[in-house]
Design an enzyme around this catalytic site. Structure first.
Site, PDB file in Angstrom:
ATOM      1  N   ASN A 170      37.149  14.660 -15.144  1.00  0.00           N
ATOM      2  CA  ASN A 170      36.993  13.703 -16.246  1.00  0.00           C
ATOM      3  C   ASN A 170      35.870  14.074 -17.208  1.00  0.00           C
ATOM      4  OD1 ASN A 170      39.063  12.020 -15.117  1.00  0.00           O
ATOM      5  ND2 ASN A 170      37.535  11.273 -13.635  1.00  0.00           N
ATOM      6  N   ARG A 171      35.546  15.358 -17.258  1.00  0.00           N
ATOM      7  CA  ARG A 171      34.487  15.872 -18.136  1.00  0.00           C
ATOM      8  C   ARG A 171      33.104  15.299 -17.813  1.00  0.00           C
ATOM      9  NH1 ARG A 171      38.059  18.908 -18.620  1.00  0.00           N
ATOM     10  NH2 ARG A 171      38.836  19.890 -20.516  1.00  0.00           N
ATOM     11  N   LEU A 172      32.959  14.715 -16.640  1.00  0.00           N
ATOM     12  CA  LEU A 172      31.641  14.227 -16.209  1.00  0.00           C
ATOM     13  C   LEU A 172      30.941  15.328 -15.412  1.00  0.00           C
ATOM     14  CD1 LEU A 172      32.483  10.525 -15.246  1.00  0.00           C
ATOM     15  CD2 LEU A 172      31.544  11.438 -17.382  1.00  0.00           C
TER      16      LEU A 172
END
Length: 214
Positions: A191-193
């Site tokens: 999630n691009r975290l």
């Protein structure tokens, strides 16, 4: 125009958490470097991008090979008279970066470059294959040349001149040691975290460790 907006990948191979990192970034770099090496999916795990601020005022990045690292920093070799060498002489604040896609990792190193002692450059030059030794003499790196044949003819002449002899290291060729002042470790996450752990050298030579938002 080529539209790349649908190029996406989910990063899920690992994590980087504060409870599993050392106090010194060199130790973490050592761990990551050998994990990537052991994973076996990277041809040259020591390939890194060196970014400098050119004399013309433009930044420039290029890929070179890391040849040594220890608690002092990171060593690579080049022609001191090249565009890269002149840029470093003019402004020794440079940036190194590694991208190891197989394990979804990046390392970004800000540091101060300095020439290594001549005996270290001599020893490394002597360890290189003969072709690489001659190549360092043949190439006036970054200078304009007329054509490919110019290089090949120059190499052939040097092969004859130095046949059976020890090839001397050009005085304008040698190593730089980059002493790190900041090191960021980037681990891809879902999630691009992404995990971004940042080390900054303090005045007492300890490292301040923080987490950055992805």
């Amino acid at each position: 125009m080529n539209d790349l907006s649908n190029y996406r990948k989910s990063y899920e191979k690992s994590e980087l958490l504060e409870n599993s990192i050392p106090e010194d970034p060199i130790n973490l770099f050592h761990r990551w470097f050998h994990e990537v090496q052991d994973f076996g999916a990277v041809d040259e795990v020591n390939a890194m991008t060196v970014a400098t601020m050119g004399i013309d005022g433009f930044p420039k990045a290029r890929v070179v090979l890391l040849k040594k690292f220890d608690e002092q920093g990171f060593v690579f070799y080049t022609n001191y008279n090249s565009e890269k060498g002149k840029a470093i002489e003019n402004n020794p604040k440079i940036c190194l970066s590694f991208f190891w896609h197989s394990l979804e990792r990046q390392v970004i190193i800000k540091g101060i470059a300095e020439k290594i002692p001549e005996d270290m450059s001599e020893n490394y030059f002597a360890s290189r294959p003969v072709g690489s030794q001659l190549g360092a003499i043949v190439s006036d790196q970054s200078e304009v040349i007329p054509n490919r044949k110019y290089l090949e003819d120059k190499l052939k002449k040097l092969e004859n001149d130095y046949e059976g002899q020890i090839i001397p290291r050009p005085k304008h060729w040698g190593g730089f040691l980059v002493r790190p002042v900041e090191v960021e470790f980037w681990q891809g996450r879902p999630n691009r975290l992404h995990d971004r752990i940042h080390y900054k050298l303090e005045e007492d030579y300890s490292w301040n460790i923080t987490r950055l938002a992805p």
